[in-house]
Design a protein around this motif. Structure first.
Motif, PDB file in Angstrom:
ATOM      1  N   PRO A 165     -14.861   8.262  23.087  1.00 55.09           N
ATOM      2  CA  PRO A 165     -16.455   7.058  23.122  1.00 55.09           C
ATOM      3  C   PRO A 165     -16.040   6.004  23.939  1.00 55.09           C
ATOM      4  O   PRO A 165     -14.719   5.258  23.455  1.00 55.09           O
ATOM      5  CB  PRO A 165     -16.310   6.452  21.129  1.00 55.09           C
ATOM      6  CG  PRO A 165     -15.873   8.214  21.104  1.00 55.09           C
ATOM      7  CD  PRO A 165     -14.634   8.080  21.183  1.00 55.09           C
ATOM      8  N   THR A 166     -16.428   4.964  24.800  1.00 50.51           N
ATOM      9  CA  THR A 166     -16.692   3.782  24.953  1.00 50.51           C
ATOM     10  C   THR A 166     -15.978   2.805  24.405  1.00 50.51           C
ATOM     11  O   THR A 166     -15.541   2.150  24.273  1.00 50.51           O
ATOM     12  CB  THR A 166     -17.659   3.506  25.846  1.00 50.51           C
ATOM     13  OG1 THR A 166     -18.725   3.743  25.466  1.00 50.51           O
ATOM     14  CG2 THR A 166     -18.128   4.291  27.772  1.00 50.51           C
ATOM     15  N   ASP A 167     -16.908   2.893  23.251  1.00 54.62           N
ATOM     16  CA  ASP A 167     -16.173   2.003  21.612  1.00 54.62           C
ATOM     17  C   ASP A 167     -15.428   2.178  21.015  1.00 54.62           C
ATOM     18  O   ASP A 167     -16.345   2.980  20.300  1.00 54.62           O
ATOM     19  CB  ASP A 167     -17.336   1.005  21.584  1.00 54.62           C
ATOM     20  CG  ASP A 167     -18.262   0.107  22.274  1.00 54.62           C
ATOM     21  OD1 ASP A 167     -17.264  -0.808  22.755  1.00 54.62           O
ATOM     22  OD2 ASP A 167     -19.547   0.431  22.323  1.00 54.62           O
ATOM     23  N   LEU A 168     -14.123   2.020  20.554  1.00 58.79           N
ATOM     24  CA  LEU A 168     -13.246   2.460  20.371  1.00 58.79           C
ATOM     25  C   LEU A 168     -13.474   1.855  18.800  1.00 58.79           C
ATOM     26  O   LEU A 168     -14.279   0.901  18.280  1.00 58.79           O
ATOM     27  CB  LEU A 168     -11.126   2.334  20.402  1.00 58.79           C
ATOM     28  CG  LEU A 168     -11.278   2.806  21.133  1.00 58.79           C
ATOM     29  CD1 LEU A 168      -9.771   2.397  21.388  1.00 58.79           C
ATOM     30  CD2 LEU A 168     -11.105   4.682  21.383  1.00 58.79           C
ATOM     31  N   PRO A 169     -13.421   2.874  17.743  1.00 58.43           N
ATOM     32  CA  PRO A 169     -13.017   2.486  15.923  1.00 58.43           C
ATOM     33  C   PRO A 169     -12.392   1.107  15.909  1.00 58.43           C
ATOM     34  O   PRO A 169     -11.590   0.488  16.578  1.00 58.43           O
ATOM     35  CB  PRO A 169     -12.348   4.005  15.307  1.00 58.43           C
ATOM     36  CG  PRO A 169     -12.720   4.562  15.905  1.00 58.43           C
ATOM     37  CD  PRO A 169     -12.099   3.815  17.601  1.00 58.43           C
ATOM     38  N   GLU A 170     -13.036   0.221  14.836  1.00 66.54           N
ATOM     39  CA  GLU A 170     -12.083  -1.622  14.340  1.00 66.54           C
ATOM     40  C   GLU A 170     -11.099  -0.828  13.756  1.00 66.54           C
ATOM     41  O   GLU A 170     -10.654  -0.385  13.379  1.00 66.54           O
ATOM     42  CB  GLU A 170     -13.006  -1.888  13.922  1.00 66.54           C
ATOM     43  CG  GLU A 170     -12.138  -2.924  12.559  1.00 66.54           C
ATOM     44  CD  GLU A 170     -13.532  -3.897  11.713  1.00 66.54           C
ATOM     45  OE1 GLU A 170     -12.844  -5.034  11.635  1.00 66.54           O
ATOM     46  OE2 GLU A 170     -14.871  -3.067  11.592  1.00 66.54           O
ATOM     47  N   LYS A 171     -10.287  -1.678  14.440  1.00 71.76           N
ATOM     48  CA  LYS A 171      -8.633  -1.407  14.281  1.00 71.76           C
ATOM     49  C   LYS A 171      -8.308  -0.689  14.925  1.00 71.76           C
ATOM     50  O   LYS A 171      -6.967  -0.825  15.117  1.00 71.76           O
ATOM     51  CB  LYS A 171      -8.322  -1.103  12.605  1.00 71.76           C
ATOM     52  CG  LYS A 171      -8.687  -2.794  11.734  1.00 71.76           C
ATOM     53  CD  LYS A 171      -8.774  -1.702  10.464  1.00 71.76           C
ATOM     54  CE  LYS A 171      -9.321  -3.422   9.357  1.00 71.76           C
ATOM     55  NZ  LYS A 171      -8.499  -2.785   8.059  1.00 71.76           N
ATOM     56  N   ILE A 172      -8.411   0.539  16.184  1.00 73.59           N
ATOM     57  CA  ILE A 172      -7.588   1.287  17.671  1.00 73.59           C
ATOM     58  C   ILE A 172      -8.362   0.259  18.484  1.00 73.59           C
ATOM     59  O   ILE A 172      -9.280  -0.127  18.736  1.00 73.59           O
ATOM     60  CB  ILE A 172      -8.314   2.697  16.876  1.00 73.59           C
ATOM     61  CG1 ILE A 172      -7.807   2.738  15.346  1.00 73.59           C
ATOM     62  CG2 ILE A 172      -7.838   3.714  17.829  1.00 73.59           C
ATOM     63  CD1 ILE A 172      -9.006   4.780  15.108  1.00 73.59           C
ATOM     64  N   VAL A 173      -6.887   0.094  19.345  1.00 71.01           N
ATOM     65  CA  VAL A 173      -6.616   0.385  20.815  1.00 71.01           C
ATOM     66  C   VAL A 173      -6.921   1.081  21.035  1.00 71.01           C
ATOM     67  O   VAL A 173      -5.685   1.873  21.387  1.00 71.01           O
ATOM     68  CB  VAL A 173      -6.018  -1.016  20.810  1.00 71.01           C
ATOM     69  CG1 VAL A 173      -7.110  -2.085  20.336  1.00 71.01           C
ATOM     70  CG2 VAL A 173      -4.807  -1.329  20.995  1.00 71.01           C
ATOM     71  N   GLN A 174      -6.919   1.174  22.616  1.00 71.99           N
ATOM     72  CA  GLN A 174      -6.279   1.845  23.743  1.00 71.99           C
ATOM     73  C   GLN A 174      -4.662   1.548  24.038  1.00 71.99           C
ATOM     74  O   GLN A 174      -4.503   0.102  24.817  1.00 71.99           O
ATOM     75  CB  GLN A 174      -7.531   1.402  25.488  1.00 71.99           C
ATOM     76  CG  GLN A 174      -6.252   2.291  26.335  1.00 71.99           C
ATOM     77  CD  GLN A 174      -7.394   2.098  27.229  1.00 71.99           C
ATOM     78  OE1 GLN A 174      -8.506   2.634  27.691  1.00 71.99           O
ATOM     79  NE2 GLN A 174      -6.568   1.370  28.007  1.00 71.99           N
TER      80      GLN A 174
END
Length: 306
Positions: free
Chosen positions: A83-92
C-alpha cells in the motif's frame, strides 16, 4: 550493529528468492541474518479475485503484524503489492535496484491466436485484463490466482491460449518458458519489478543496515509511480499502469487508467526534472483526472464493488 537481523517473507518460491537476495546482500556487509517465513491470506485464498478479498495490502498485512509483534526485524516485499501508506510505526527501509518491469505472455504452441478474434487469456490482474481487452477486444479473459508455479501449472492444465505474468518473477526463479513474448506495449503496475524492505521506524540498527541496500534512482522512479496511483485513489488491484524512467536529471513518465472491460483508456505522458520528483507523480495523476479520469475512476470503483 544488530546481533542478528530476522528477515520476514512470504513462503512462496519467488518471495523466498527475494528474501534470500536481501539476506545475501546483508551477509556481504557483515550482518548475521535469519529467514522467517510468514503465511498470508493472499497465498491461502486462491478461488477469488484479489479485489474481492482485500486488494492492496493483502500480501503485506501478515508481515506487518509479525513485525509489530516483534517476531521479525525487517520484511521483504514485491513493492507493487505494498500500500502507498504504510502502517503506523513501519517505514520504508530500502528499495533495491529494479529488475525487468515488463509483463510477459506465456503461450502454448504459437501466437497465431493473436491474429484471431477468439482466444482465452488468463490473468488475475484487472490492469492486465483491461489493457489486453483494449488491444484485443474480442478475446476472453479468465481468472488466474496463485504463486508463479501454481499459475504456470494451471496454464498447462487448461485449454487457454496463454497467461500473463510479471517478467521479473519468472526470470528471478528461472521459470520463464521458451514460449513467451514480452508485452512492451502493456504499461506495468506501479513499482513492478522492484523489491522493498520495511522496518520499524524506531529500529535504527535495522534502518542503518538496510540503507546500504538502497538504489536511489529506483527509489525515485517507484515513488513517482506510486504517488501517481495514490492520487488516482487506486489500489494495486485497480486497472492503473504507470512507469517512470530516469535519464540524466530527467524523469520520463507514462501512465494509464483503463476501463475494466477495456473499452476505454486514458493516458498521460510527461517529462519532468528529477529535482521535482516529490510532486511529479501527483501532477501526472491530476492531468489524467482532468482529462476524464475522474469520471472513469468512479465507474471503475462501482464495477469493483459488484
Amino acid at each position: 550493529m544488530k546481533n542478528k537481523i530476522r528477515i520476514g517473507t512470504r513462503a512462496s518460491e519467488l518471495a523466498l528468492w527475494q528474501a534470500h537476495l536481501v539476506e545475501n546482500k546483508l551477509n556481504e556487509l557483515g550482518y548475521e541474518t535469519e529467514i522467517v517465513e510468514v503465511s498470508s491470506t493472499g497465498d491461502e485464498v486462491l478461488d477469488k479475485p484479489l479485489h474481492q478479498i482485500g486488494g492492496m495490502g493483502l500480501f503485506t498485512r501478515t508481515l506487518d503484524n509479525a513485525m509489530l509483534r516483534g517476531e521479525i526485524d525487517i520484511a521483504v516485499h514485491s513493492l507493487k503489492d505494498v500500500p502507498t501508506d504504510l502502517p503506523e510505526k513501519i517505514v520504508q527501509a530500502a528499495v533495491l535496484e529494479r529488475a525487468n518491469i515488463l509483463d510477459v505472455l506465456v503461450f502454448k504452441n504459437n501466437t497465431e491466436f493473436l491474429k484471431e478474434n477468439s482466444a482465452t487469456i488468463a490473468t488475475g490482474s484487472l490492469r492486465r485484463r483491461a489493457q489486453w481487452l483494449h488491444k484485443y477486444p474480442n478475446h476472453t479473459i479468465t481468472g488466474l490466482r496463485g504463486n508463479v508455479n501454481t499459475r504456470l501449472q494451471k496454464l498447462e492444465d487448461n485449454d487457454w491460449n496463454g497467461a500473463i505474468f510479471a517478467a521479473a518473477g519468472l526470470e528471478r526463479i528461472n521459470l520463464l518458458p521458451e514460449n513467451h513474448q514480452y508485452l512492451d506495449w502493456m504499461i506495468p503496475a506501479p513499482a513492478q519489478g522492484a523489491i522493498m524492505v520495511t522496518a520499524l521506524e524506531a529500529d535504527k540498527a535495522a534502518l542503518e543496515a538496510c540503507e546500504k541496500l538502497n538504489h536511489r534512482n529506483t527509489e525515485i522512479a517507484v515513488f513517482v509511480e506510486r504517488q501517481f496511483m495514490k492520487v488516482l485513489e487506486g489500489g494495486c488491484t485497480a486497472p492503473i499502469g504507470g512507469n517512470a524512467t530516469i535519464e540524466n536529471e530527467e524523469i520520463h513518465f507514462v501512465g494509464v487508467l483503463s476501463a475494466i472491460d477495456g473499452s476505454r483508456e486514458i493516458r498521460v505522458e510527461k517529462k519532468g526534472m528529477i529535482s521535482d520528483f516529490e510532486n511529479f507523480g501527483g501532477t501526472c495523476a491530476k492531468e489524467l483526472l482532468a482529462d476524464g479520469g475522474k469520471e472513469l475512476m468512479i465507474e471503475i470503483k462501482a464495477e469493483m464493488k459488484k
